[in-house]
Design a protein around this motif. Structure first.
Motif, mmCIF file in Angstrom:
data_model
loop_
_atom_site.group_PDB
_atom_site.id
_atom_site.type_symbol
_atom_site.label_atom_id
_atom_site.label_comp_id
_atom_site.label_asym_id
_atom_site.label_seq_id
_atom_site.Cartn_x
_atom_site.Cartn_y
_atom_site.Cartn_z
ATOM 1 N N VAL A 84 0.831 -1.205 0.000
ATOM 2 C CA VAL A 84 0.000 0.000 0.000
ATOM 3 C C VAL A 84 0.867 1.257 0.000
ATOM 4 N N GLY A 85 0.548 2.158 -0.943
ATOM 5 C CA GLY A 85 1.229 3.445 -1.034
ATOM 6 C C GLY A 85 2.594 3.388 -1.717
ATOM 7 N N GLN A 86 2.976 2.238 -2.221
ATOM 8 C CA GLN A 86 4.308 2.098 -2.824
ATOM 9 C C GLN A 86 4.234 1.853 -4.323
ATOM 10 N N LYS A 87 5.321 2.239 -4.980
ATOM 11 C CA LYS A 87 5.572 1.857 -6.369
ATOM 12 C C LYS A 87 6.783 0.953 -6.316
ATOM 13 N N ILE A 88 6.618 -0.278 -6.791
ATOM 14 C CA ILE A 88 7.736 -1.219 -6.712
ATOM 15 C C ILE A 88 7.941 -1.915 -8.048
ATOM 16 N N GLN A 89 9.149 -2.402 -8.236
ATOM 17 C CA GLN A 89 9.466 -3.194 -9.418
ATOM 18 C C GLN A 89 9.798 -4.606 -8.961
ATOM 19 N N LEU A 90 9.203 -5.559 -9.646
ATOM 20 C CA LEU A 90 9.376 -6.962 -9.296
ATOM 21 C C LEU A 90 9.844 -7.756 -10.512
ATOM 22 N N GLU A 91 10.621 -8.791 -10.263
ATOM 23 C CA GLU A 91 10.978 -9.702 -11.342
ATOM 24 C C GLU A 91 9.832 -10.691 -11.502
ATOM 25 N N ALA A 92 9.303 -10.778 -12.707
ATOM 26 C CA ALA A 92 8.130 -11.615 -12.974
ATOM 27 C C ALA A 92 8.403 -12.558 -14.141
ATOM 28 N N LYS A 93 7.547 -13.544 -14.245
ATOM 29 C CA LYS A 93 7.645 -14.510 -15.338
ATOM 30 C C LYS A 93 6.255 -15.081 -15.586
ATOM 31 N N LEU A 94 5.956 -15.348 -16.848
ATOM 32 C CA LEU A 94 4.726 -16.048 -17.203
ATOM 33 C C LEU A 94 5.076 -17.505 -17.485
ATOM 34 N N PHE A 95 4.454 -18.396 -16.729
ATOM 35 C CA PHE A 95 4.660 -19.828 -16.919
ATOM 36 C C PHE A 95 3.564 -20.359 -17.838
ATOM 37 N N HIS A 96 3.950 -21.147 -18.817
ATOM 38 C CA HIS A 96 2.996 -21.778 -19.726
ATOM 39 C C HIS A 96 3.439 -23.224 -19.925
ATOM 40 N N PHE A 97 2.524 -24.162 -19.735
ATOM 41 C CA PHE A 97 2.891 -25.562 -19.786
ATOM 42 C C PHE A 97 2.465 -26.259 -21.067
ATOM 43 N N GLY A 98 1.420 -25.765 -21.723
ATOM 44 C CA GLY A 98 0.979 -26.373 -22.971
ATOM 45 C C GLY A 98 0.124 -27.617 -22.798
ATOM 46 N N PHE A 99 -0.296 -27.878 -21.574
ATOM 47 C CA PHE A 99 -1.199 -28.997 -21.293
ATOM 48 C C PHE A 99 -2.006 -28.640 -20.053
ATOM 49 N N ALA A 100 -3.097 -29.373 -19.808
ATOM 50 C CA ALA A 100 -3.929 -29.125 -18.626
ATOM 51 C C ALA A 100 -3.119 -29.411 -17.372
ATOM 52 N N ILE A 101 -3.290 -28.539 -16.375
ATOM 53 C CA ILE A 101 -2.511 -28.665 -15.143
ATOM 54 C C ILE A 101 -3.345 -28.160 -13.968
ATOM 55 N N SER A 102 -3.092 -28.709 -12.804
ATOM 56 C CA SER A 102 -3.784 -28.250 -11.598
ATOM 57 C C SER A 102 -3.047 -27.040 -11.029
ATOM 58 N N SER A 103 -3.729 -26.283 -10.196
ATOM 59 C CA SER A 103 -3.093 -25.139 -9.521
ATOM 60 C C SER A 103 -1.904 -25.603 -8.698
ATOM 61 N N GLN A 104 -2.090 -26.689 -7.970
ATOM 62 C CA GLN A 104 -1.035 -27.213 -7.094
ATOM 63 C C GLN A 104 0.216 -27.565 -7.900
ATOM 64 N N ASP A 105 0.059 -28.227 -9.044
ATOM 65 C CA ASP A 105 1.211 -28.600 -9.858
ATOM 66 C C ASP A 105 1.874 -27.372 -10.489
ATOM 67 N N ALA A 106 1.070 -26.396 -10.920
ATOM 68 C CA ALA A 106 1.643 -25.170 -11.492
ATOM 69 C C ALA A 106 2.457 -24.419 -10.437
ATOM 70 N N ILE A 107 1.943 -24.335 -9.221
ATOM 71 C CA ILE A 107 2.662 -23.655 -8.137
ATOM 72 C C ILE A 107 3.950 -24.398 -7.808
ATOM 73 N N LEU A 108 3.902 -25.706 -7.803
ATOM 74 C CA LEU A 108 5.102 -26.506 -7.546
ATOM 75 C C LEU A 108 6.186 -26.202 -8.581
ATOM 76 N N GLU A 109 5.798 -26.093 -9.847
ATOM 77 C CA GLU A 109 6.776 -25.780 -10.897
ATOM 78 C C GLU A 109 7.331 -24.361 -10.736
ATOM 79 N N MET A 110 6.486 -23.413 -10.324
ATOM 80 C CA MET A 110 6.960 -22.051 -10.058
ATOM 81 C C MET A 110 8.003 -22.069 -8.943
ATOM 82 N N GLU A 111 7.673 -22.768 -7.871
ATOM 83 C CA GLU A 111 8.572 -22.808 -6.714
ATOM 84 C C GLU A 111 9.908 -23.455 -7.060
#
Length: 192
Positions: A84-111
């Motif tokens: 709140v009240g800040q302007k920040i810069q973050l390192e981000a990435k878009l993950f794309h797997f190309g197949f159906a995936i669960s939230s849990q598995d996508a988060i695991l790959e991010m981590e």
């Protein structure tokens, strides 16, 4: 291709396939999915500017959405207190797997790649930053942005691009492979 496999490795593979009742197509599909996970973890990162000097409503307005679901508000998706009240810069990435995936598995790959799922203001900031570029992605999901309704269903924030429309919406998160092959997942470098 130059890859050599020993007879013992082949024997072990076929023995495993037989015991697990797997076809060669199942094994190929598994290998393709594992390769896609590695590729998603190794994708390019970018800098995302998040301006929390704006209110949640102002961020939605600046995103110029064609439609915003009634559930998308500051009550269900509060601004992170430390932003709140800040302007920040973050390192981000878009993950794309190309197949159906669960939230849990996508988060695991991010981590595994050192990232965490994006929150609501990070997703809104992404769309504000360059909507024309992100329109190529079809669906962008922020797995760290969710609320639980009175029926105990978890609703996750997403942006859908459909022809000329940009829709800010939520989707119920089921435990199975809920997200299709057209979904992209916004993630932020751990520690950011």
């Amino acid at each position: 291709m130059g890859v050599q496999v020993s007879s013992n490795d082949l024997f072990d593979l076929f023995k495993f396939m037989e015991e697990a009742n797997l076809s060669i197509e199942d094994v190929i599909d598994f290998c393709k999915k594992e390769a896609a996970k590695v590729a998603a973890r190794n994708g390019k990162s970018f800098v995302l500017e998040v301006d929390c000097q704006k209110t949640f409503s102002e961020m939605i307005r600046d995103g110029k959405y064609s439609h915003v679901d009634d559930d998308v508000d500051e009550q269900n998706f509060p601004l992170p207190v430390d932003f709140v009240g800040q302007k920040i810069q973050l390192e981000a990435k878009l993950f794309h797997f190309g197949f159906a995936i669960s939230s849990q598995d996508a988060i695991l790959e991010m981590e595994k790649a050192g990232y965490r799922p994006a929150n609501s203001v990070e997703l809104l900031s992404l769309i504000i930053s360059n909507q024309k570029y992100w329109k190529e992605k079809a669906h962008i999901i922020a797995l760290g942005a969710f609320f639980v309704d009175e029926f105990k269903e978890k609703h996750i924030l997403r942006v859908d691009f459909d022809d000329s429309e940009v829709i800010l919406d939520t989707d119920v998160d089921y435990s199975h492979d809920n997200w299709n092959d057209k979904c992209w997942f916004l993630a932020i470098k751990q520690g950011a």
